[in-house]
Design a protein around this motif. Sequence first.
Motif, PDB file in Angstrom:
ATOM      1  N   ALA A  54      25.126  21.976  24.837  1.00 46.06           N
ATOM      2  CA  ALA A  54      24.665  23.366  24.763  1.00 46.06           C
ATOM      3  C   ALA A  54      23.251  23.388  24.198  1.00 46.06           C
ATOM      4  CB  ALA A  54      25.598  24.181  23.887  1.00 46.06           C
ATOM      5  N   SER A  55      22.425  24.294  24.721  1.00 50.47           N
ATOM      6  CA  SER A  55      21.041  24.356  24.241  1.00 50.47           C
ATOM      7  C   SER A  55      20.574  25.765  23.919  1.00 50.47           C
ATOM      8  CB  SER A  55      20.091  23.741  25.267  1.00 50.47           C
ATOM      9  OG  SER A  55      20.129  24.481  26.473  1.00 50.47           O
ATOM     10  N   LEU A  56      21.229  26.776  24.500  1.00 52.68           N
ATOM     11  CA  LEU A  56      20.814  28.157  24.270  1.00 52.68           C
ATOM     12  C   LEU A  56      22.019  29.034  23.958  1.00 52.68           C
ATOM     13  CD1 LEU A  56      18.365  28.599  27.295  1.00 52.68           C
ATOM     14  CD2 LEU A  56      17.734  28.197  24.910  1.00 52.68           C
ATOM     15  N   LEU A  57      21.808  30.030  23.120  1.00 55.74           N
ATOM     16  CA  LEU A  57      22.836  30.998  22.774  1.00 55.74           C
ATOM     17  C   LEU A  57      22.264  32.385  23.055  1.00 55.74           C
ATOM     18  CD1 LEU A  57      25.174  31.049  19.810  1.00 55.74           C
ATOM     19  CD2 LEU A  57      23.606  32.956  20.002  1.00 55.74           C
ATOM     20  N   LYS A  58      23.025  33.216  23.752  1.00 53.46           N
ATOM     21  CA  LYS A  58      22.615  34.586  24.060  1.00 53.46           C
ATOM     22  C   LYS A  58      23.524  35.550  23.314  1.00 53.46           C
ATOM     23  CE  LYS A  58      21.763  37.740  27.917  1.00 53.46           C
ATOM     24  NZ  LYS A  58      21.778  37.875  29.380  1.00 53.46           N
ATOM     25  N   ILE A  59      22.938  36.466  22.564  1.00 56.73           N
ATOM     26  CA  ILE A  59      23.704  37.448  21.807  1.00 56.73           C
ATOM     27  C   ILE A  59      24.173  38.547  22.765  1.00 56.73           C
ATOM     28  CG2 ILE A  59      23.648  39.121  19.913  1.00 56.73           C
ATOM     29  CD1 ILE A  59      23.356  36.190  19.012  1.00 56.73           C
ATOM     30  N   ASP A  77      19.141  38.860  22.983  1.00 52.79           N
ATOM     31  CA  ASP A  77      18.205  37.835  22.510  1.00 52.79           C
ATOM     32  C   ASP A  77      18.782  36.463  22.840  1.00 52.79           C
ATOM     33  OD1 ASP A  77      16.406  39.643  21.503  1.00 52.79           O
ATOM     34  OD2 ASP A  77      16.783  39.184  19.392  1.00 52.79           O
ATOM     35  N   ILE A  78      17.899  35.539  23.189  1.00 48.91           N
ATOM     36  CA  ILE A  78      18.289  34.164  23.477  1.00 48.91           C
ATOM     37  C   ILE A  78      17.735  33.282  22.370  1.00 48.91           C
ATOM     38  CG2 ILE A  78      18.038  32.250  25.096  1.00 48.91           C
ATOM     39  CD1 ILE A  78      17.970  34.383  27.336  1.00 48.91           C
ATOM     40  N   ILE A  79      18.619  32.487  21.796  1.00 52.37           N
ATOM     41  CA  ILE A  79      18.266  31.671  20.638  1.00 52.37           C
ATOM     42  C   ILE A  79      18.488  30.207  20.983  1.00 52.37           C
ATOM     43  CG2 ILE A  79      18.847  31.189  18.229  1.00 52.37           C
ATOM     44  CD1 ILE A  79      19.847  34.209  18.209  1.00 52.37           C
ATOM     45  N   ASP A  80      17.484  29.392  20.712  1.00 50.96           N
ATOM     46  CA  ASP A  80      17.556  27.960  20.962  1.00 50.96           C
ATOM     47  C   ASP A  80      18.449  27.298  19.916  1.00 50.96           C
ATOM     48  OD1 ASP A  80      16.554  25.041  20.814  1.00 50.96           O
ATOM     49  OD2 ASP A  80      15.637  25.839  22.645  1.00 50.96           O
ATOM     50  N   PHE A  81      19.262  26.330  20.351  1.00 51.89           N
ATOM     51  CA  PHE A  81      20.139  25.647  19.407  1.00 51.89           C
ATOM     52  C   PHE A  81      19.350  24.917  18.323  1.00 51.89           C
ATOM     53  CE2 PHE A  81      24.816  25.196  20.263  1.00 51.89           C
ATOM     54  CZ  PHE A  81      24.918  26.374  20.964  1.00 51.89           C
ATOM     55  N   SER A  82      18.102  24.561  18.590  1.00 51.38           N
ATOM     56  CA  SER A  82      17.310  23.910  17.542  1.00 51.38           C
ATOM     57  C   SER A  82      17.105  24.853  16.361  1.00 51.38           C
ATOM     58  CB  SER A  82      15.959  23.431  18.092  1.00 51.38           C
ATOM     59  OG  SER A  82      15.173  24.519  18.535  1.00 51.38           O
ATOM     60  N   VAL A 101      35.506  41.961   7.472  1.00 56.99           N
ATOM     61  CA  VAL A 101      35.364  40.929   8.482  1.00 56.99           C
ATOM     62  C   VAL A 101      34.546  41.512   9.621  1.00 56.99           C
ATOM     63  CG1 VAL A 101      36.577  39.451  10.125  1.00 56.99           C
ATOM     64  CG2 VAL A 101      37.559  39.877   7.860  1.00 56.99           C
ATOM     65  N   SER A 102      33.506  40.801  10.007  1.00 48.16           N
ATOM     66  CA  SER A 102      32.663  41.252  11.106  1.00 48.16           C
ATOM     67  C   SER A 102      32.414  40.074  12.031  1.00 48.16           C
ATOM     68  CB  SER A 102      31.338  41.802  10.563  1.00 48.16           C
ATOM     69  OG  SER A 102      30.608  42.412  11.595  1.00 48.16           O
ATOM     70  N   ASP A 103      32.339  40.347  13.317  1.00 44.80           N
ATOM     71  CA  ASP A 103      32.082  39.279  14.268  1.00 44.80           C
ATOM     72  C   ASP A 103      31.032  39.712  15.276  1.00 44.80           C
ATOM     73  OD1 ASP A 103      33.554  41.140  15.657  1.00 44.80           O
ATOM     74  OD2 ASP A 103      35.138  39.786  16.251  1.00 44.80           O
ATOM     75  N   PHE A 104      30.582  38.767  16.069  1.00 44.35           N
ATOM     76  CA  PHE A 104      29.643  39.074  17.136  1.00 44.35           C
ATOM     77  C   PHE A 104      30.016  38.243  18.352  1.00 44.35           C
ATOM     78  CE2 PHE A 104      27.837  35.486  14.897  1.00 44.35           C
ATOM     79  CZ  PHE A 104      27.222  34.713  15.867  1.00 44.35           C
ATOM     80  N   LEU A 105      29.590  38.701  19.521  1.00 39.46           N
ATOM     81  CA  LEU A 105      29.885  37.991  20.766  1.00 39.46           C
ATOM     82  C   LEU A 105      28.639  37.280  21.256  1.00 39.46           C
ATOM     83  CD1 LEU A 105      31.982  40.691  22.653  1.00 39.46           C
ATOM     84  CD2 LEU A 105      32.816  38.725  21.363  1.00 39.46           C
ATOM     85  N   PHE A 106      28.844  36.102  21.832  1.00 38.79           N
ATOM     86  CA  PHE A 106      27.722  35.327  22.341  1.00 38.79           C
ATOM     87  C   PHE A 106      28.158  34.530  23.560  1.00 38.79           C
ATOM     88  CE2 PHE A 106      29.957  32.743  19.281  1.00 38.79           C
ATOM     89  CZ  PHE A 106      30.027  31.491  19.882  1.00 38.79           C
ATOM     90  N   ALA A 107      27.190  34.026  24.285  1.00 36.51           N
ATOM     91  CA  ALA A 107      27.418  33.126  25.406  1.00 36.51           C
ATOM     92  C   ALA A 107      26.485  31.937  25.216  1.00 36.51           C
ATOM     93  CB  ALA A 107      27.136  33.829  26.732  1.00 36.51           C
ATOM     94  N   ILE A 108      26.841  30.794  25.797  1.00 34.93           N
ATOM     95  CA  ILE A 108      25.996  29.618  25.674  1.00 34.93           C
ATOM     96  C   ILE A 108      25.609  29.089  27.053  1.00 34.93           C
ATOM     97  CG2 ILE A 108      26.867  28.928  23.410  1.00 34.93           C
ATOM     98  CD1 ILE A 108      28.601  26.851  24.832  1.00 34.93           C
ATOM     99  N   SER A 127      20.183  24.376  32.317  1.00 29.79           N
ATOM    100  CA  SER A 127      20.826  25.481  33.030  1.00 29.79           C
ATOM    101  C   SER A 127      20.474  26.791  32.358  1.00 29.79           C
ATOM    102  CB  SER A 127      22.347  25.305  32.990  1.00 29.79           C
ATOM    103  OG  SER A 127      22.991  26.454  33.461  1.00 29.79           O
ATOM    104  N   ASN A 128      20.324  27.838  33.135  1.00 29.08           N
ATOM    105  CA  ASN A 128      20.149  29.177  32.595  1.00 29.08           C
ATOM    106  C   ASN A 128      21.384  30.024  32.860  1.00 29.08           C
ATOM    107  OD1 ASN A 128      17.596  28.815  31.502  1.00 29.08           O
ATOM    108  ND2 ASN A 128      16.592  29.247  33.447  1.00 29.08           N
ATOM    109  N   ILE A 129      22.510  29.363  33.064  1.00 26.27           N
ATOM    110  CA  ILE A 129      23.772  30.046  33.315  1.00 26.27           C
ATOM    111  C   ILE A 129      24.526  30.143  31.990  1.00 26.27           C
ATOM    112  CG2 ILE A 129      25.963  29.995  34.554  1.00 26.27           C
ATOM    113  CD1 ILE A 129      24.482  28.337  36.724  1.00 26.27           C
ATOM    114  N   PHE A 130      24.732  31.373  31.523  1.00 27.06           N
ATOM    115  CA  PHE A 130      25.418  31.584  30.255  1.00 27.06           C
ATOM    116  C   PHE A 130      26.899  31.811  30.485  1.00 27.06           C
ATOM    117  CE2 PHE A 130      21.063  32.454  29.145  1.00 27.06           C
ATOM    118  CZ  PHE A 130      20.962  31.909  27.869  1.00 27.06           C
ATOM    119  N   VAL A 131      27.723  31.151  29.661  1.00 25.86           N
ATOM    120  CA  VAL A 131      29.168  31.271  29.731  1.00 25.86           C
ATOM    121  C   VAL A 131      29.659  31.724  28.365  1.00 25.86           C
ATOM    122  CG1 VAL A 131      31.323  30.037  30.152  1.00 25.86           C
ATOM    123  CG2 VAL A 131      29.259  29.412  31.422  1.00 25.86           C
ATOM    124  N   SER A 132      30.471  32.784  28.346  1.00 24.30           N
ATOM    125  CA  SER A 132      30.987  33.265  27.060  1.00 24.30           C
ATOM    126  C   SER A 132      32.392  32.767  26.829  1.00 24.30           C
ATOM    127  CB  SER A 132      30.937  34.776  26.977  1.00 24.30           C
ATOM    128  OG  SER A 132      31.649  35.363  28.027  1.00 24.30           O
TER     129      SER A 132
END
Length: 70
Positions: A3-8, A28-33, A53-60, A65-70
């Motif tokens: 995995a290299s990118l995370l999208k909120i 927003d797209i966040i780099d794993f670095s 308790v609070s959570d958020f959803l993301f895809a990687i 690849s620029n294909i995000f999978v949640s």
Amino acid sequence: NPASLLKILQLPSVGELQLNGSPVSTNDIIDFSDIDAGNLTYVPDSAVTEVVVSDFLFAIADTGSNIFVS
């Protein structure tokens, strides 16, 4: 591939996600670095005095690849 990118996809309902001290927004797209470096943080809402308790959803997306999978 790793995995290299995370999208909120959805922000926490309580508190705030920050990248380098600035608020993160939906889509927003966040780099794993940045994650590895500890630059993505959750800041709890200081007005809340109870445990919440609070959570958020993301895809990687994986490297190359620029294909995000949640």
